[in-house]
Design a protein around this motif. Structure first.
Motif, PDB file in Angstrom:
ATOM      1  N   VAL A  75     -13.412  -6.393  -6.198  1.00 28.31           N
ATOM      2  CA  VAL A  75     -12.744  -5.631  -6.628  1.00 28.31           C
ATOM      3  C   VAL A  75     -13.729  -5.051  -4.813  1.00 28.31           C
ATOM      4  N   LEU A 124     -17.171   4.385  -7.983  1.00 29.50           N
ATOM      5  CA  LEU A 124     -16.681   3.201  -8.839  1.00 29.50           C
ATOM      6  C   LEU A 124     -17.145   4.331 -10.261  1.00 29.50           C
ATOM      7  N   GLU A 173      -8.310  -5.367  -6.368  1.00 28.75           N
ATOM      8  CA  GLU A 173      -8.793  -3.550  -7.107  1.00 28.75           C
ATOM      9  C   GLU A 173      -9.440  -2.961  -5.675  1.00 28.75           C
ATOM     10  N   VAL A 225     -11.009   0.389  -4.447  1.00 28.21           N
ATOM     11  CA  VAL A 225     -11.638   1.275  -5.579  1.00 28.21           C
ATOM     12  C   VAL A 225     -12.432   2.756  -4.658  1.00 28.21           C
ATOM     13  N   THR A 226     -12.379   3.723  -4.340  1.00 27.00           N
ATOM     14  CA  THR A 226     -13.241   4.998  -3.792  1.00 27.00           C
ATOM     15  C   THR A 226     -13.875   5.420  -4.961  1.00 27.00           C
ATOM     16  N   ASP A 244     -14.603   5.576 -11.826  1.00 28.44           N
ATOM     17  CA  ASP A 244     -13.375   4.749 -12.494  1.00 28.44           C
ATOM     18  C   ASP A 244     -13.951   3.715 -12.682  1.00 28.44           C
ATOM     19  N   VAL A 245     -14.931   2.488 -13.046  1.00 26.04           N
ATOM     20  CA  VAL A 245     -14.984   1.115 -12.904  1.00 26.04           C
ATOM     21  C   VAL A 245     -15.898   1.173 -14.225  1.00 26.04           C
ATOM     22  N   ALA A 279     -14.903  -1.325  -2.582  1.00 23.64           N
ATOM     23  CA  ALA A 279     -15.069  -0.537  -2.898  1.00 23.64           C
ATOM     24  C   ALA A 279     -15.703   0.133  -1.534  1.00 23.64           C
TER      25      ALA A 279
END
Length: 308
Positions: free
Chosen positions: A160, A184, A179, A181-182, A186-187, A162
Motif C-alpha cells: 500500500v 491513512l 493500493e 492512498v492519499t 480510510d485505511v 501512501a
C-alpha cells in the motif's frame, strides 16, 4: 576541475581541486550524479564554501586503487561516499562502496541507486520476510519511496503506497503497489510492516495500523514536523510492536554488494530507478529547487558535461 559546491547559501556549479585518492580508493571520471532531498534541503550552514557536495555518482574508473582492491581502469561503476565529493568531474571513491555496472545499465540510471536504493533495500530487510504480508510505504512518491514500493513488491508483499496527493501517486501501481492512498484516514486493515518516510502526525497514524509483532522503520521525516505516538492505545490493542529509527549503516558497512544487487535488478528489467528530473549539471540550482519543492517524482539526476 568543475564541481557542484556549496557557495554559502546553496548549490552552484564552480571549481574545486582534483581529489587525491587514498590506498583503498579509485579515481573515477564522473558521468552522472543524483541528488537526494537531504543533499539540498538540509545543507549545514557551517559547511565551508567551496565544499564539493553529493553522495551518489556513476562513471568510469580512471585509476585503480593503489591497494589492488576494486576494479581496473576503464570499468564502468556506480559509487557512494559517506562524506561528500560525488558531484565533481573526478571522484576519489572508496572501493568498498562501489560496484561494476552490468551491460545495459546507463550512468544516469546507476547514479540514482546508491543512497535511495540501498536505504529502501536495507529498511525492507529490517521487516523480515514479507511475502504475502501487507506493507505500507509512506512518502511513496519520493526517491526512497519508489524504490521501496518496487522492492517490497518484488519480495512478494501486498504493498500500500501512501502519498500526499493523487497526482503524486501516478505510476505507483505500475511499480507494484496494490493500493495507492492519499493519507491513512480510510485505511483500517493492519500492516505487518511500515517503511515510513514522512514523519510528523503520519508516523503516529501508521504505527497505530501495525499488527501485533509488526515493525515500523522510521526512515526519514520529510514533513519536518514532530511525531506523537499514542502508546496507551497500542497497549490496549494488545501485542508487541516495534518502532525503529532506521539508519542505513556506518562507513564500515560496505555499499558495494547492495549496489551490485540493485544494478543487476535494473539490468534484468525488474527495477526502475524512476528518474523524475534529468538534465545537465549546469541546471543544478533548478534541480535542487524542484526537489526541495516536491516537484520531482522519484530521483533527480544531473549529467556531467564537459566545459566549453
Amino acid at each position: 576541475m568543475r564541481a557542484v559546491v556549496y557557495d554559502g547559501e546553496g548549490v552552484t556549479l564552480g571549481t574545486a581541486p582534483q581529489p587525491v585518492p587514498g590506498d583503498g580508493q579509485a579515481l573515477v571520471d564522473v558521468r552522472a550524479v543524483s541528488l537526494n532531498f537531504t543533499d539540498v534541503a538540509h545543507l549545514d550552514p557551517a559547511t565551508p564554501p567551496g565544499t564539493v557536495l553529493g553522495l551518489d555518482a556513476a562513471g568510469v574508473v580512471r585509476q585503480a586503487a593503489a591497494d589492488g582492491s576494486g576494479p581496473e581502469a576503464g570499468a564502468r561503476v556506480v559509487t557512494f561516499g559517506w562524506g561528500r565529493g560525488a558531484w565533481a568531474e573526478t571522484r576519489a571513491a572508496d572501493t568498498r562502496h562501489l560496484a561494476v555496472l552490468p551491460e545495459g545499465v546507463g550512468f544516469a540510471e546507476a547514479a540514482a541507486l546508491p543512497a535511495a536504493g540501498v536505504t529502501a533495500l536495507r529498511a525492507l530487510r529490517q521487516l523480515g520476510p514479507v511475502a504475502g504480508r501487507r506493507v505500507l510505504v509512506t512518502g511513496a512518491s519520493g526517491g526512497v519511496g519508489r524504490f521501496a514500493v518496487q522492492l517490497a513488491a518484488l519480495a512478494g508483499a501486498y504493498v500500500v503506497a501512501a502519498v500526499g496527493s493523487p497526482e503524486r501517486g501516478a505510476g505507483l501501481r505500475t511499480l507494484g503497489a496494490r493500493e495507492v492512498v492519499t493519507g491513512l484516514a480510510d485505511v483500517s486493515a493492519p500492516f505487518h510492516g511500515v517503511l515510513e518516510n514522512v514523519g510528523g502526525p503520519l508516523l503516529g497514524e501508521a504505527f497505530a495500523l501495525l499488527e501485533p509483532g509488526g515493525s515500523l522503520q522510521s526512515i526519514g521525516a520529510a514533513s519536518g514536523r514532530p511525531s506523537t505516538l499514542d502508546l496507551e492505545a497500542a497497549r490496549r490493542a494488545g501485542g508487541a510492536r516495534r518502532l525503529e529509527v532506521f539508519a542505513v549503516g556506518t562507513p564500515d558497512a560496505p555499499f558495494g554488494p547492495d549496489l551490485a544487487h540493485l544494478a543487476a535488478l535494473v539490468a534484468e528489467g525488474r527495477l526502475d530507478p524512476q528518474i523524475g528530473w534529468r538534465g545537465p549539471w549546469e541546471r543544478v540550482r533548478e534541480a535542487a529547487g524542484a526537489l526541495r519543492e516536491r516537484r520531482v517524482a522519484g530521483k533527480a539526476v544531473l549529467e556531467v558535461t564537459a566545459a566549453g
